[in-house]
Scaffold this motif. Structure first.
Motif, PDB file in Angstrom:
ATOM      1  N   MET A 155     -18.674 -55.317 -26.872  1.00  0.00           N
ATOM      2  CA  MET A 155     -19.137 -54.606 -28.062  1.00  0.00           C
ATOM      3  C   MET A 155     -18.578 -53.193 -28.121  1.00  0.00           C
ATOM      4  N   GLN A 156     -18.401 -52.563 -26.983  1.00  0.00           N
ATOM      5  CA  GLN A 156     -17.818 -51.223 -26.965  1.00  0.00           C
ATOM      6  C   GLN A 156     -16.389 -51.237 -27.499  1.00  0.00           C
ATOM      7  N   ALA A 157     -15.656 -52.296 -27.186  1.00  0.00           N
ATOM      8  CA  ALA A 157     -14.262 -52.393 -27.615  1.00  0.00           C
ATOM      9  C   ALA A 157     -14.111 -52.966 -29.016  1.00  0.00           C
ATOM     10  N   ALA A 158     -15.079 -53.781 -29.428  1.00  0.00           N
ATOM     11  CA  ALA A 158     -14.920 -54.554 -30.661  1.00  0.00           C
ATOM     12  C   ALA A 158     -15.008 -53.705 -31.926  1.00  0.00           C
ATOM     13  N   GLY A 159     -15.734 -52.616 -31.894  1.00  0.00           N
ATOM     14  CA  GLY A 159     -15.927 -51.812 -33.086  1.00  0.00           C
ATOM     15  C   GLY A 159     -14.640 -51.307 -33.695  1.00  0.00           C
ATOM     16  N   ASP A 160     -13.682 -50.948 -32.860  1.00  0.00           N
ATOM     17  CA  ASP A 160     -12.406 -50.452 -33.366  1.00  0.00           C
ATOM     18  C   ASP A 160     -11.463 -51.579 -33.769  1.00  0.00           C
ATOM     19  N   ALA A 161     -11.745 -52.803 -33.302  1.00  0.00           N
ATOM     20  CA  ALA A 161     -10.860 -53.931 -33.572  1.00  0.00           C
ATOM     21  C   ALA A 161     -11.322 -54.777 -34.758  1.00  0.00           C
ATOM     22  N   ILE A 162     -12.636 -54.768 -35.023  1.00  0.00           N
ATOM     23  CA  ILE A 162     -13.203 -55.645 -36.069  1.00  0.00           C
ATOM     24  C   ILE A 162     -13.883 -54.760 -37.111  1.00  0.00           C
ATOM     25  N   PRO A 163     -13.236 -54.503 -38.232  1.00  0.00           N
ATOM     26  CA  PRO A 163     -13.755 -53.527 -39.203  1.00  0.00           C
ATOM     27  C   PRO A 163     -15.149 -53.834 -39.729  1.00  0.00           C
ATOM     28  N   ASN A 164     -15.485 -55.115 -39.893  1.00  0.00           N
ATOM     29  CA  ASN A 164     -16.791 -55.459 -40.472  1.00  0.00           C
ATOM     30  C   ASN A 164     -17.827 -55.856 -39.421  1.00  0.00           C
ATOM     31  N   LEU A 165     -17.546 -55.579 -38.136  1.00  0.00           N
ATOM     32  CA  LEU A 165     -18.552 -55.838 -37.106  1.00  0.00           C
ATOM     33  C   LEU A 165     -19.734 -54.900 -37.316  1.00  0.00           C
ATOM     34  N   PHE A 166     -20.884 -55.476 -37.560  1.00  0.00           N
ATOM     35  CA  PHE A 166     -22.062 -54.679 -37.892  1.00  0.00           C
ATOM     36  C   PHE A 166     -23.175 -54.835 -36.873  1.00  0.00           C
ATOM     37  N   GLY A 167     -23.219 -56.000 -36.207  1.00  0.00           N
ATOM     38  CA  GLY A 167     -24.344 -56.203 -35.313  1.00  0.00           C
ATOM     39  C   GLY A 167     -24.110 -57.290 -34.287  1.00  0.00           C
ATOM     40  N   LEU A 168     -25.171 -57.581 -33.581  1.00  0.00           N
ATOM     41  CA  LEU A 168     -25.151 -58.529 -32.480  1.00  0.00           C
ATOM     42  C   LEU A 168     -26.453 -59.308 -32.467  1.00  0.00           C
ATOM     43  N   LYS A 169     -26.353 -60.619 -32.415  1.00  0.00           N
ATOM     44  CA  LYS A 169     -27.522 -61.456 -32.144  1.00  0.00           C
ATOM     45  C   LYS A 169     -27.531 -61.729 -30.651  1.00  0.00           C
ATOM     46  N   TYR A 170     -28.467 -61.105 -29.954  1.00  0.00           N
ATOM     47  CA  TYR A 170     -28.501 -61.155 -28.495  1.00  0.00           C
ATOM     48  C   TYR A 170     -29.531 -62.191 -28.048  1.00  0.00           C
ATOM     49  N   THR A 171     -29.050 -63.348 -27.569  1.00  0.00           N
ATOM     50  CA  THR A 171     -29.943 -64.398 -27.099  1.00  0.00           C
ATOM     51  C   THR A 171     -29.708 -64.609 -25.613  1.00  0.00           C
ATOM     52  N   ASP A 172     -30.354 -63.797 -24.831  1.00  0.00           N
ATOM     53  CA  ASP A 172     -30.303 -63.841 -23.378  1.00  0.00           C
ATOM     54  C   ASP A 172     -31.588 -63.191 -22.886  1.00  0.00           C
ATOM     55  N   THR A 173     -31.719 -63.010 -21.584  1.00  0.00           N
ATOM     56  CA  THR A 173     -32.978 -62.502 -21.029  1.00  0.00           C
ATOM     57  C   THR A 173     -32.822 -61.171 -20.304  1.00  0.00           C
ATOM     58  N   LYS A 174     -31.667 -60.536 -20.422  1.00  0.00           N
ATOM     59  CA  LYS A 174     -31.403 -59.302 -19.676  1.00  0.00           C
ATOM     60  C   LYS A 174     -31.762 -58.081 -20.529  1.00  0.00           C
ATOM     61  N   LEU A 175     -32.977 -57.615 -20.410  1.00  0.00           N
ATOM     62  CA  LEU A 175     -33.429 -56.499 -21.236  1.00  0.00           C
ATOM     63  C   LEU A 175     -32.618 -55.230 -20.985  1.00  0.00           C
ATOM     64  N   HIS A 176     -32.185 -55.021 -19.749  1.00  0.00           N
ATOM     65  CA  HIS A 176     -31.383 -53.832 -19.470  1.00  0.00           C
ATOM     66  C   HIS A 176     -30.051 -53.892 -20.216  1.00  0.00           C
ATOM     67  N   GLU A 177     -29.464 -55.082 -20.307  1.00  0.00           N
ATOM     68  CA  GLU A 177     -28.202 -55.251 -21.015  1.00  0.00           C
ATOM     69  C   GLU A 177     -28.411 -55.110 -22.518  1.00  0.00           C
ATOM     70  N   PHE A 178     -29.514 -55.663 -23.004  1.00  0.00           N
ATOM     71  CA  PHE A 178     -29.876 -55.511 -24.418  1.00  0.00           C
ATOM     72  C   PHE A 178     -30.008 -54.037 -24.776  1.00  0.00           C
ATOM     73  N   GLN A 179     -30.670 -53.264 -23.909  1.00  0.00           N
ATOM     74  CA  GLN A 179     -30.827 -51.835 -24.165  1.00  0.00           C
ATOM     75  C   GLN A 179     -29.481 -51.127 -24.194  1.00  0.00           C
ATOM     76  N   GLN A 180     -28.590 -51.507 -23.293  1.00  0.00           N
ATOM     77  CA  GLN A 180     -27.253 -50.914 -23.308  1.00  0.00           C
ATOM     78  C   GLN A 180     -26.551 -51.192 -24.636  1.00  0.00           C
ATOM     79  N   CYS A 181     -26.693 -52.412 -25.140  1.00  0.00           N
ATOM     80  CA  CYS A 181     -26.066 -52.754 -26.429  1.00  0.00           C
ATOM     81  C   CYS A 181     -26.660 -51.927 -27.556  1.00  0.00           C
ATOM     82  N   LEU A 182     -27.969 -51.719 -27.516  1.00  0.00           N
ATOM     83  CA  LEU A 182     -28.626 -50.898 -28.534  1.00  0.00           C
ATOM     84  C   LEU A 182     -28.065 -49.483 -28.569  1.00  0.00           C
TER      85      LEU A 182
END
Length: 311
Positions: A155-182
């Motif tokens: 996700m850190q890299a994708a923003g500059d590569a995908i102009p219409n990337l707006f969000g992420l549907k996060y379906t996993d159980t790693k709350l620490h990773e989810f927070q990092q994405c937020l």
């Protein structure tokens, strides 16, 4: 392109089938009314819940169009277009834009896997580019796709590569990773939680919205939990999350989505059975499920109708 961020509940919708396995699109309209009346603020179509990967491309187009038409602009409709064929995914994305969907989402291919970040970026960029005027949400569900790519780094890299990337549907159980994405880019992305039984933990981590299967049947329970959480009534919020967990544990004794479809049938919303390779429940399993469900507190106010035999 809309920049509206999600809040509240987005129901991952089921695809209705007739007894012969064909699409039963006449059932979409009543189901959408039920979902909106229950308090859902969006619809996520042809995802894992909707058996998108078990439908033909033509069927996926029909299902997406039926949900967009039934929603009639009242709530946003997200169309999941992930496919093992990138060209088919692009076709589905272009179709979603054509019919007036509000956003496109996609998993990564799961048979031949993108084993490095650069290849995954190229793949997802190609899919998202087919619907350039729509917000694109990457669908991260590694338990089904088998993807081993670090989602934070992607996700850190994708923003500059995908102009219409707006969000992420996060379906996993790693709350620490989810927070990092937020927190990527100072909260650049609309990151939406996708594991129903951990919704309260996600709220505490910063989630504002969830996309889930069980919102089809107990959206009011989750809405009460959201209200309790926002009012700092944590004991009440935990009790409501436990009600949802109780239901999910019962459904998890069986093939989950087949059990959910039987529950919907018991509640008066016959969506048929799941397609192979997911098996349906036997009549004995359905009766057993019915008995267990009646002991779950969050279903106490719902009328359980008599079931029909299925084997």
């Amino acid at each position: 392109m809309s920049t509206h961020r999600l809040s509240g509940l987005v129901a991952a919708t089921y695809t209705p089938f007739n007894d012969d396995g064909s699409l039963a699109l006449s059932k979409v309209g009543p189901m959408v009314e039920h979902l909106i009346e229950a308090g859902n603020q969006g619809l996520y179509v042809c995802g894992s819940t909707g058996e998108g990967v078990s439908l033909t491309t033509a069927e996926r187009c029909e299902v997406a169009e039926a949900y967009v038409q039934a929603a009639a602009g009242r709530v946003p409709v997200f169309v999941q277009v992930g496919h093992n064929s990138v060209e088919e995914a692009k076709h589905l994305a272009a179709h979603a834009q054509q019919i007036g969907a509000d956003a496109v989402s996609a998993t990564c291919p799961s048979y031949f896997k993108a084993n490095d970040e650069k290849t995954l970026l190229k793949t997802i960029k190609s899919i998202a580019s087919a619907a350039p005027s729509l917000p694109f949400y990457y669908y991260h569900i590694p338990v089904l796709t088998g993807s081993s790519i670090n989602i934070v780094s992607f996700m850190q890299a994708a923003g500059d590569a995908i102009p219409n990337l707006f969000g992420l549907k996060y379906t996993d159980t790693k709350l620490h990773e989810f927070q990092q994405c937020l927190e990527i880019g100072g909260g650049r992305y609309d990151v939406v939680w996708g594991t129903d039984e951990m919704m309260l933990g996600a709220l505490a981590t910063g989630a504002k919205a969830g996309i889930g299967s069980t919102y089809n049947v107990i959206a009011p329970t989750y809405l009460k939990m959201l209200e309790a959480f926002n009012a700092h009534r944590m004991e009440e919020a935990r009790a409501l999350q436990m009600e949802a967990i109780g239901l999910i544990r019962i459904l998890g004794r069986y093939p989950f989505h087949s059990a959910m479809k039987e529950l919907l049938n018991l509640l008066g919303h016959d969506m048929g059975t799941c397609r192979l390779p997911q098996r349906g429940l036997t009549s004995d399993e359905t009766e057993e499920l019915r008995g267990m469900l009646q002991s779950v507190g969050c279903l106490g106010t719902l009328a359980i109708n008599s079931t029909r035999d299925r084997s």
